[in-house]
Enzyme design. Structure first.
Site, mmCIF file in Angstrom:
data_model
loop_
_atom_site.group_PDB
_atom_site.id
_atom_site.type_symbol
_atom_site.label_atom_id
_atom_site.label_comp_id
_atom_site.label_asym_id
_atom_site.label_seq_id
_atom_site.Cartn_x
_atom_site.Cartn_y
_atom_site.Cartn_z
ATOM 1 N N ASP A 1 49.513 40.750 38.379
ATOM 2 C CA ASP A 1 48.912 39.837 39.343
ATOM 3 C C ASP A 1 49.932 38.831 39.861
ATOM 4 O O ASP A 1 51.034 38.690 39.321
ATOM 5 C CB ASP A 1 47.753 39.081 38.691
ATOM 6 C CG ASP A 1 46.605 39.991 38.314
ATOM 7 O OD1 ASP A 1 46.340 40.944 39.069
ATOM 8 O OD2 ASP A 1 45.977 39.756 37.264
ATOM 9 N N ARG B 1 44.912 37.941 29.852
ATOM 10 C CA ARG B 1 44.709 36.525 30.179
ATOM 11 C C ARG B 1 43.345 36.025 29.713
ATOM 12 O O ARG B 1 43.202 34.868 29.302
ATOM 13 C CB ARG B 1 44.897 36.314 31.678
ATOM 14 C CG ARG B 1 46.357 36.438 32.122
ATOM 15 C CD ARG B 1 46.495 36.539 33.624
ATOM 16 N NE ARG B 1 45.896 35.403 34.296
ATOM 17 C CZ ARG B 1 45.663 35.363 35.611
ATOM 18 N NH1 ARG B 1 45.967 36.405 36.374
ATOM 19 N NH2 ARG B 1 45.108 34.295 36.149
ATOM 20 N N ARG C 1 50.318 47.443 37.204
ATOM 21 C CA ARG C 1 50.094 46.416 38.215
ATOM 22 C C ARG C 1 50.067 45.048 37.548
ATOM 23 O O ARG C 1 49.419 44.861 36.517
ATOM 24 C CB ARG C 1 48.760 46.671 38.921
ATOM 25 C CG ARG C 1 48.436 45.656 40.012
ATOM 26 C CD ARG C 1 47.100 45.961 40.652
ATOM 27 N NE ARG C 1 45.991 45.703 39.746
ATOM 28 C CZ ARG C 1 44.716 45.853 40.078
ATOM 29 N NH1 ARG C 1 44.392 46.299 41.274
ATOM 30 N NH2 ARG C 1 43.764 45.591 39.202
#
Length: 252
Positions: A54, A197, A52
């Site tokens: 973002d 991140r 997945r």
């Protein structure tokens, strides 16, 4: 047959890769295009993603798979003719029946790009994070290399669905310089939510002198508070790798 696709996408205008109601996603666009060829609904299709991403995060090496009886279709040509220009199918091939793009993966590689100069780059603003100012790059490189091995990344996991474990084994952690750009590469079998991140956000704090190197190391023991979450535009999923028994290599 179990068909696997290697694809790339520009995540700028997507609300992430995974299907969401009333949101534009990579999975949603794929299911619509594949459905036009197979006459199957998303539920019938059972499309599986390797991971997945973002909103705003890009991919050069996402892998998906689904079951189909259409073995005479040129899937690369057919899907690229139906998909929007911010998604492209790179290659397609039949996978073993038990292949699962997510659960059979043994590694994922991400890259984060930072433009470290005073002036921004209008043409690259969607694909790299602009950060002006001086950075202690040698300390950053040393700290980033400490990510190698097994560590507790609880401090780098954003709130959300709690993971079964916050322990991850990093197999590659490199920081390179290309002109005014800093390129952070990291590989592991799996990653926590926002982990890359937040790692980049923390290492940039080290470079600015706002976080001690020793504090960064303590974060790898699951203690303390990480730095901010770096913006999504600098992050790209570069590759998903699979073991050879399934007939895959690191280049798909």
């Amino acid at each position: 047959m179990n068909l696997a696709l290697l694809l790339a996408f520009d995540g700028t205008r997507f609300n992430g890769s995974q299907r969401q109601p009333n949101r534009r996603t990579v999975q949603g666009e794929l299911e619509t295009a594949i459905g036009r060829i197979t006459d199957r609904s998303p539920e019938e299709l059972g499309l599986k993603l390797a991971g997945r991403t973002d909103a705003g995060v890009h991919a050069r090496g996402m892998v998906v798979n689904f079951a189909t009886e259409r073995d005479k279709v040129n899937w690369v040509k057919a899907l690229n003719g139906l998909l929007p220009p911010d998604i492209a199918i790179i290659s397609a091939k039949e996978a073993p029946r038990d292949f699962h793009s997510r659960y059979r993966a043994i590694g994922r590689t991400y890259q984060y790009r930072v433009l470290n100069r005073e002036t921004p780059d209008p043409l690259g603003r969607l694909y790299k994070y602009h950060l002006p100012g001086e950075l202690d790059k040698e300390t950053m490189k040393r700290a980033w290399s400490r990510l190698l091995g097994k560590n507790d990344f609880a401090a780098f996991c954003s709130t959300g669905s709690p993971p079964r474990s916050t322990l991850c084994t990093v197999t590659r952690a490199e920081m390179e310089e290309e002109g005014n750009e800093l390129i952070f590469s990291i590989s592991a079998q799996s990653f926590l939510y926002h982990m890359v991140r937040r790692l980049v956000g923390s290492i940039l704090e080290v470079g600015k002198g706002r976080m001690e190197e020793s504090h960064f190391f303590s974060l790898l023991e699951g203690r303390g508070k990480s730095g901010p979450t770096a913006p999504p535009e600098g992050l790209t999923l570069m590759e998903v790798s699979y073991p050879s028994p399934w007939g895959w290599d690191s280049s798909f």
